[in-house]
Design a protein around this motif. Structure first.
Motif, PDB file in Angstrom:
ATOM      1  N   LEU A  18       0.838  -1.200   0.000  1.00 15.36           N
ATOM      2  CA  LEU A  18       0.000   0.000   0.000  1.00 15.36           C
ATOM      3  C   LEU A  18       0.870   1.247   0.000  1.00 15.36           C
ATOM      4  CD1 LEU A  18      -2.878   1.190   0.192  1.00 15.36           C
ATOM      5  CD2 LEU A  18      -2.626   1.082   2.679  1.00 15.36           C
ATOM      6  N   ALA A  19       1.912   1.246   0.817  1.00 17.69           N
ATOM      7  CA  ALA A  19       2.826   2.394   0.878  1.00 17.69           C
ATOM      8  C   ALA A  19       3.545   2.587  -0.459  1.00 17.69           C
ATOM      9  CB  ALA A  19       3.837   2.198   2.003  1.00 17.69           C
ATOM     10  N   ALA A  20       3.912   1.491  -1.090  1.00 13.73           N
ATOM     11  CA  ALA A  20       4.635   1.587  -2.367  1.00 13.73           C
ATOM     12  C   ALA A  20       3.733   2.013  -3.514  1.00 13.73           C
ATOM     13  CB  ALA A  20       5.287   0.241  -2.688  1.00 13.73           C
ATOM     14  N   SER A  25       3.795   8.658   2.656  1.00 13.45           N
ATOM     15  CA  SER A  25       3.556   9.545   3.797  1.00 13.45           C
ATOM     16  C   SER A  25       2.148   9.368   4.366  1.00 13.45           C
ATOM     17  CB  SER A  25       3.784  11.004   3.407  1.00 13.45           C
ATOM     18  OG  SER A  25       2.919  11.378   2.349  1.00 13.45           O
ATOM     19  N   LEU A  26       1.176   9.042   3.522  1.00 14.87           N
ATOM     20  CA  LEU A  26      -0.181   8.793   4.005  1.00 14.87           C
ATOM     21  C   LEU A  26      -0.238   7.523   4.847  1.00 14.87           C
ATOM     22  CD1 LEU A  26      -2.377   9.633   0.883  1.00 14.87           C
ATOM     23  CD2 LEU A  26      -2.077  10.986   2.954  1.00 14.87           C
ATOM     24  N   VAL A  27       0.464   6.486   4.409  1.00 11.30           N
ATOM     25  CA  VAL A  27       0.505   5.230   5.163  1.00 11.30           C
ATOM     26  C   VAL A  27       1.212   5.458   6.490  1.00 11.30           C
ATOM     27  CG1 VAL A  27       1.368   2.859   5.162  1.00 11.30           C
ATOM     28  CG2 VAL A  27       0.378   3.821   3.085  1.00 11.30           C
ATOM     29  N   GLU A  28       2.290   6.208   6.465  1.00  8.28           N
ATOM     30  CA  GLU A  28       3.018   6.512   7.691  1.00  8.28           C
ATOM     31  C   GLU A  28       2.131   7.277   8.681  1.00  8.28           C
ATOM     32  OE1 GLU A  28       7.064   8.799   9.193  1.00  8.28           O
ATOM     33  OE2 GLU A  28       6.394   9.053   7.127  1.00  8.28           O
ATOM     34  N   ALA A  29       1.404   8.262   8.191  1.00  8.86           N
ATOM     35  CA  ALA A  29       0.519   9.038   9.059  1.00  8.86           C
ATOM     36  C   ALA A  29      -0.594   8.160   9.630  1.00  8.86           C
ATOM     37  CB  ALA A  29      -0.076  10.216   8.282  1.00  8.86           C
ATOM     38  N   ALA A  40      -5.668  -1.561  17.472  1.00  8.17           N
ATOM     39  CA  ALA A  40      -5.131  -2.672  16.686  1.00  8.17           C
ATOM     40  C   ALA A  40      -5.221  -2.267  15.226  1.00  8.17           C
ATOM     41  CB  ALA A  40      -5.942  -3.929  16.935  1.00  8.17           C
ATOM     42  N   PHE A  41      -4.251  -2.653  14.449  1.00  6.39           N
ATOM     43  CA  PHE A  41      -4.297  -2.269  13.040  1.00  6.39           C
ATOM     44  C   PHE A  41      -3.984  -3.444  12.150  1.00  6.39           C
ATOM     45  CE2 PHE A  41       0.019  -1.326  14.412  1.00  6.39           C
ATOM     46  CZ  PHE A  41       0.787  -1.881  13.418  1.00  6.39           C
ATOM     47  N   ASP A  42      -4.539  -3.370  10.979  1.00  3.35           N
ATOM     48  CA  ASP A  42      -4.286  -4.329   9.918  1.00  3.35           C
ATOM     49  C   ASP A  42      -4.376  -3.570   8.601  1.00  3.35           C
ATOM     50  OD1 ASP A  42      -6.981  -3.866   9.713  1.00  3.35           O
ATOM     51  OD2 ASP A  42      -7.594  -5.934  10.012  1.00  3.35           O
ATOM     52  N   TYR A  43      -4.228  -4.285   7.510  1.00  3.17           N
ATOM     53  CA  TYR A  43      -4.237  -3.653   6.194  1.00  3.17           C
ATOM     54  C   TYR A  43      -5.521  -2.861   5.968  1.00  3.17           C
ATOM     55  CZ  TYR A  43      -4.796  -3.296   1.140  1.00  3.17           C
ATOM     56  OH  TYR A  43      -5.038  -2.837  -0.122  1.00  3.17           O
ATOM     57  N   ALA A  44      -6.643  -3.445   6.323  1.00  2.00           N
ATOM     58  CA  ALA A  44      -7.934  -2.795   6.069  1.00  2.00           C
ATOM     59  C   ALA A  44      -8.060  -1.473   6.820  1.00  2.00           C
ATOM     60  CB  ALA A  44      -9.080  -3.727   6.441  1.00  2.00           C
ATOM     61  N   VAL A  46      -5.588   0.460   7.937  1.00  2.00           N
ATOM     62  CA  VAL A  46      -4.621   1.421   7.386  1.00  2.00           C
ATOM     63  C   VAL A  46      -5.125   1.946   6.048  1.00  2.00           C
ATOM     64  CG1 VAL A  46      -2.259   1.719   6.528  1.00  2.00           C
ATOM     65  CG2 VAL A  46      -2.664   0.383   8.599  1.00  2.00           C
ATOM     66  N   LYS A  47      -5.635   1.058   5.204  1.00  3.57           N
ATOM     67  CA  LYS A  47      -6.138   1.477   3.902  1.00  3.57           C
ATOM     68  C   LYS A  47      -7.321   2.425   4.049  1.00  3.57           C
ATOM     69  CE  LYS A  47      -7.719  -0.049  -0.567  1.00  3.57           C
ATOM     70  NZ  LYS A  47      -8.220  -1.112  -1.397  1.00  3.57           N
ATOM     71  N   ALA A  48      -8.181   2.155   5.019  1.00  2.00           N
ATOM     72  CA  ALA A  48      -9.345   3.025   5.233  1.00  2.00           C
ATOM     73  C   ALA A  48      -8.910   4.439   5.593  1.00  2.00           C
ATOM     74  CB  ALA A  48     -10.228   2.445   6.326  1.00  2.00           C
ATOM     75  N   LEU A  49      -7.854   4.573   6.367  1.00  2.98           N
ATOM     76  CA  LEU A  49      -7.356   5.898   6.733  1.00  2.98           C
ATOM     77  C   LEU A  49      -6.612   6.569   5.580  1.00  2.98           C
ATOM     78  CD1 LEU A  49      -6.079   5.263  10.364  1.00  2.98           C
ATOM     79  CD2 LEU A  49      -8.059   6.613   9.679  1.00  2.98           C
ATOM     80  N   CYS A  50      -6.020   5.775   4.702  1.00  4.43           N
ATOM     81  CA  CYS A  50      -5.233   6.329   3.593  1.00  4.43           C
ATOM     82  C   CYS A  50      -6.065   6.651   2.374  1.00  4.43           C
ATOM     83  CB  CYS A  50      -4.151   5.334   3.167  1.00  4.43           C
ATOM     84  SG  CYS A  50      -2.880   5.101   4.382  1.00  4.43           S
TER      85      CYS A  50
END
Length: 80
Positions: A18-20, A25-29, A40-44, A46-50
């Motif tokens: 996702l970061a690539a 910077s969005l993934v980092e934030a 707790a975090f997972d791909y879903a 993180v993706k929802a926030l990005c």
């Protein structure tokens, strides 16, 4: 923190992808926000926030062109 075990490896690789494929910077934030609140975090998550909200696109109608104007240009150019 994310689950442990082999599923965590998959989640980690998906977040890296996702970061690539988006803005790193969005993934980092997003990860920073989730870590700050202790969520707790997972791909879903993180993706929802990005993922930005999709903008509303206006409906555009373009009428058929008047080809007679083009024909006049060709005639005028031929006469010159």
């Amino acid at each position: 923190m994310t689950r442990r075990g082999e599923r965590a490896d998959v989640e980690y690789v998906r977040i890296l992808h996702l970061a690539a494929s988006t803005m790193e910077s969005l993934v980092e934030a997003a990860l920073s926000r989730l870590l700050e609140v202790g969520a707790a975090f997972d791909y879903a998550s993180v993706k929802a926030l990005c993922s930005p909200d999709l903008p509303a696109f206006p409906v555009v109608s373009i009428g058929a062109p008047d080809l007679a104007v083009y024909d006049q240009l060709l005639v005028a150019r031929g006469a010159a």
